[in-house]
Motif scaffolding. Sequence first.
Motif, PDB file in Angstrom:
ATOM      1  N   LYS A  93      39.579  26.299  51.808  1.00 39.91           N
ATOM      2  CA  LYS A  93      40.654  25.614  50.949  1.00 39.91           C
ATOM      3  C   LYS A  93      40.383  26.223  49.346  1.00 39.91           C
ATOM      4  CE  LYS A  93      42.515  21.402  49.414  1.00 39.91           C
ATOM      5  NZ  LYS A  93      42.471  19.823  49.705  1.00 39.91           N
ATOM      6  N   GLY A  94      41.439  26.748  48.957  1.00 41.23           N
ATOM      7  CA  GLY A  94      41.493  27.350  47.538  1.00 41.23           C
ATOM      8  C   GLY A  94      40.739  28.536  47.423  1.00 41.23           C
ATOM      9  N   ALA A  95      40.564  29.183  48.266  1.00 41.11           N
ATOM     10  CA  ALA A  95      39.574  30.437  48.461  1.00 41.11           C
ATOM     11  C   ALA A  95      40.584  31.660  47.891  1.00 41.11           C
ATOM     12  CB  ALA A  95      38.915  30.754  49.429  1.00 41.11           C
ATOM     13  N   VAL A  96      41.787  31.557  48.602  1.00 44.75           N
ATOM     14  CA  VAL A  96      42.878  32.699  48.735  1.00 44.75           C
ATOM     15  C   VAL A  96      44.212  32.486  48.005  1.00 44.75           C
ATOM     16  CG1 VAL A  96      43.938  34.413  50.121  1.00 44.75           C
ATOM     17  CG2 VAL A  96      41.801  33.537  50.890  1.00 44.75           C
ATOM     18  N   GLU A  97      44.458  33.361  47.142  1.00 47.29           N
ATOM     19  CA  GLU A  97      45.720  33.149  46.413  1.00 47.29           C
ATOM     20  C   GLU A  97      46.737  34.252  47.312  1.00 47.29           C
ATOM     21  OE1 GLU A  97      46.639  31.734  43.789  1.00 47.29           O
ATOM     22  OE2 GLU A  97      44.727  31.080  42.944  1.00 47.29           O
ATOM     23  N   HIS A  98      48.115  33.703  47.472  1.00 46.53           N
ATOM     24  CA  HIS A  98      49.240  34.008  47.899  1.00 46.53           C
ATOM     25  C   HIS A  98      50.323  34.708  46.743  1.00 46.53           C
ATOM     26  CE1 HIS A  98      48.219  32.439  52.014  1.00 46.53           C
ATOM     27  NE2 HIS A  98      47.222  31.986  51.242  1.00 46.53           N
ATOM     28  N   THR A  99      50.568  35.810  46.931  1.00 49.64           N
ATOM     29  CA  THR A  99      51.501  36.474  45.853  1.00 49.64           C
ATOM     30  C   THR A  99      52.410  37.465  46.640  1.00 49.64           C
ATOM     31  OG1 THR A  99      49.849  36.359  44.135  1.00 49.64           O
ATOM     32  CG2 THR A  99      51.753  37.629  43.696  1.00 49.64           C
ATOM     33  N   PRO A 100      53.691  36.983  46.450  1.00 51.33           N
ATOM     34  CA  PRO A 100      54.997  37.898  47.052  1.00 51.33           C
ATOM     35  C   PRO A 100      54.878  39.220  46.239  1.00 51.33           C
ATOM     36  CG  PRO A 100      55.847  35.858  46.501  1.00 51.33           C
ATOM     37  CD  PRO A 100      54.404  35.927  45.998  1.00 51.33           C
ATOM     38  N   ALA A 156      56.173  42.805  44.923  1.00 47.88           N
ATOM     39  CA  ALA A 156      57.455  42.839  44.157  1.00 47.88           C
ATOM     40  C   ALA A 156      58.700  43.199  44.865  1.00 47.88           C
ATOM     41  CB  ALA A 156      57.292  44.121  43.149  1.00 47.88           C
ATOM     42  N   ASP A 157      58.724  43.807  46.189  1.00 44.97           N
ATOM     43  CA  ASP A 157      59.835  43.923  46.966  1.00 44.97           C
ATOM     44  C   ASP A 157      60.160  43.040  47.851  1.00 44.97           C
ATOM     45  OD1 ASP A 157      57.729  44.125  48.831  1.00 44.97           O
ATOM     46  OD2 ASP A 157      57.751  46.334  49.493  1.00 44.97           O
ATOM     47  N   GLY A 158      59.375  41.874  47.815  1.00 50.04           N
ATOM     48  CA  GLY A 158      59.786  40.850  48.748  1.00 50.04           C
ATOM     49  C   GLY A 158      59.494  40.741  50.144  1.00 50.04           C
ATOM     50  N   HIS A 159      58.886  41.849  50.292  1.00 47.51           N
ATOM     51  CA  HIS A 159      58.890  42.269  52.037  1.00 47.51           C
ATOM     52  C   HIS A 159      57.594  41.403  52.367  1.00 47.51           C
ATOM     53  CE1 HIS A 159      61.733  45.833  51.635  1.00 47.51           C
ATOM     54  NE2 HIS A 159      62.465  44.598  51.809  1.00 47.51           N
ATOM     55  N   ARG A 160      56.486  41.572  51.691  1.00 44.36           N
ATOM     56  CA  ARG A 160      55.307  41.049  52.380  1.00 44.36           C
ATOM     57  C   ARG A 160      54.709  40.101  51.263  1.00 44.36           C
ATOM     58  NH1 ARG A 160      51.489  45.977  53.957  1.00 44.36           N
ATOM     59  NH2 ARG A 160      52.108  46.560  51.913  1.00 44.36           N
ATOM     60  N   THR A 161      53.526  39.079  51.460  1.00 41.58           N
ATOM     61  CA  THR A 161      52.815  38.489  50.639  1.00 41.58           C
ATOM     62  C   THR A 161      51.282  38.997  50.667  1.00 41.58           C
ATOM     63  OG1 THR A 161      54.329  36.703  50.986  1.00 41.58           O
ATOM     64  CG2 THR A 161      52.122  36.160  50.217  1.00 41.58           C
ATOM     65  N   GLU A 162      50.954  39.469  49.389  1.00 42.19           N
ATOM     66  CA  GLU A 162      49.558  39.713  49.150  1.00 42.19           C
ATOM     67  C   GLU A 162      48.535  38.730  49.394  1.00 42.19           C
ATOM     68  OE1 GLU A 162      46.973  42.240  45.857  1.00 42.19           O
ATOM     69  OE2 GLU A 162      48.678  41.401  45.384  1.00 42.19           O
ATOM     70  N   ILE A 163      47.283  38.834  49.577  1.00 38.54           N
ATOM     71  CA  ILE A 163      46.453  37.795  49.422  1.00 38.54           C
ATOM     72  C   ILE A 163      45.112  38.385  48.856  1.00 38.54           C
ATOM     73  CG2 ILE A 163      46.761  36.370  51.459  1.00 38.54           C
ATOM     74  CD1 ILE A 163      45.066  37.830  53.115  1.00 38.54           C
ATOM     75  N   THR A 164      44.607  37.664  47.748  1.00 42.08           N
ATOM     76  CA  THR A 164      43.617  38.081  46.847  1.00 42.08           C
ATOM     77  C   THR A 164      42.683  36.988  46.748  1.00 42.08           C
ATOM     78  OG1 THR A 164      44.926  37.358  44.975  1.00 42.08           O
ATOM     79  CG2 THR A 164      45.104  39.605  45.611  1.00 42.08           C
ATOM     80  N   CYS A 165      41.513  37.245  46.410  1.00 44.56           N
ATOM     81  CA  CYS A 165      40.285  36.227  46.190  1.00 44.56           C
ATOM     82  C   CYS A 165      40.748  35.586  44.975  1.00 44.56           C
ATOM     83  CB  CYS A 165      39.089  37.019  45.874  1.00 44.56           C
ATOM     84  SG  CYS A 165      37.679  36.093  45.329  1.00 44.56           S
ATOM     85  N   ALA A 166      40.785  34.083  44.983  1.00 44.74           N
ATOM     86  CA  ALA A 166      41.160  33.350  44.155  1.00 44.74           C
ATOM     87  C   ALA A 166      40.171  33.282  42.953  1.00 44.74           C
ATOM     88  CB  ALA A 166      41.427  31.809  44.440  1.00 44.74           C
ATOM     89  N   GLN A 167      38.974  33.612  43.152  1.00 46.27           N
ATOM     90  CA  GLN A 167      37.921  33.616  41.871  1.00 46.27           C
ATOM     91  C   GLN A 167      38.009  34.878  41.302  1.00 46.27           C
ATOM     92  OE1 GLN A 167      33.785  31.937  42.409  1.00 46.27           O
ATOM     93  NE2 GLN A 167      32.862  33.996  42.205  1.00 46.27           N
ATOM     94  N   CYS A 168      38.116  36.313  41.911  1.00 44.66           N
ATOM     95  CA  CYS A 168      37.954  37.347  40.827  1.00 44.66           C
ATOM     96  C   CYS A 168      39.353  38.274  41.121  1.00 44.66           C
ATOM     97  CB  CYS A 168      36.773  38.303  41.394  1.00 44.66           C
ATOM     98  SG  CYS A 168      36.877  38.849  42.959  1.00 44.66           S
ATOM     99  N   GLY A 169      40.173  37.890  41.971  1.00 45.09           N
ATOM    100  CA  GLY A 169      41.571  38.432  42.032  1.00 45.09           C
ATOM    101  C   GLY A 169      41.438  39.814  42.852  1.00 45.09           C
TER     102      GLY A 169
END
Length: 305
Positions: A64-71, A73-86
Amino acid sequence: MNDLTEFEKYVIEQKGTERPFSGEYVDHDAQGVYLCKKCYAPLYKSEHKFNAHCGWPAFDDEIKGAVEHTPDADGHRTEITCAQCGGHLGHVFEGEHLTDNNVRHCVNSVSMIFKSRDELAQSSSAKTSYQKATFGAGCFWCVEAIFAQFKGVHSVKSGYCGGDAKDANYDAVCSGKTAHAEVIHIEFDPAVIQYDTLLSVLFESHDPTTLNQQGNDKGPQYRSAIFVHNSEQADAANKFINTLTQQQVWPRPIVTEISAFDTFYPAENYHDDYFAKHGQQPYCQLVVKPKFDKVMSKFADKRKV
């Protein structure tokens, strides 16, 4: 922060992708936790992992809270990044019906490290002795470069403190309209380096008598500040400043703010090790390097080999 290889930087910092079926964790099934390769933040538990036969490690849940979800730019996929360091992890997909959770985190092996439960228990025991310190002393590029050199300093991260999460980003903070200060967040071993020594380095690293300013950097985000983590740090900081005042070390009054630590917001990952990566830039040569050389000369015996 972990030192990354060129390929790790390509994937984690430049959002690259490793070849399918090439990563060490594709078929990995040991019990433990998967951590961010860059900052060691826990991301996934072994029970979240499943075999999706896709060529990359797959997880159907996250800590919980460890992973950021960001669509994308093309709207086709959702990127996942580390919530602490990006740091870039991969992408997340839904609706494939591969598990009951109906979600698949497709993660690059190179973005992670794995720790068994025994290793985590030993690491947790070792880290109980570490303490934290948070200082503001102008532009965090300079301050981070200095403190990272000292023996007993386990980690240093640039970021923001004193304001709210909604505007804890570089563009907003640089406007001077948020309550944040640019700070460095330190994890240190008090058995090797004492908090008073960190205070000595802090006051050697900047001018604590200029209100909301360090050199040509002007604004409340550049204020001199100590965010204390407990009453012992508050007492030490006040005593240290009183001693400097009595000794008239500075010709003007010290205006360093002492505040209770609340929340640290990590800065964007391109700020990490900025001086080490961009030392030839004019700002680094004219502003950062003179301060760096001055402090390193005074505390040469405490510098990491």
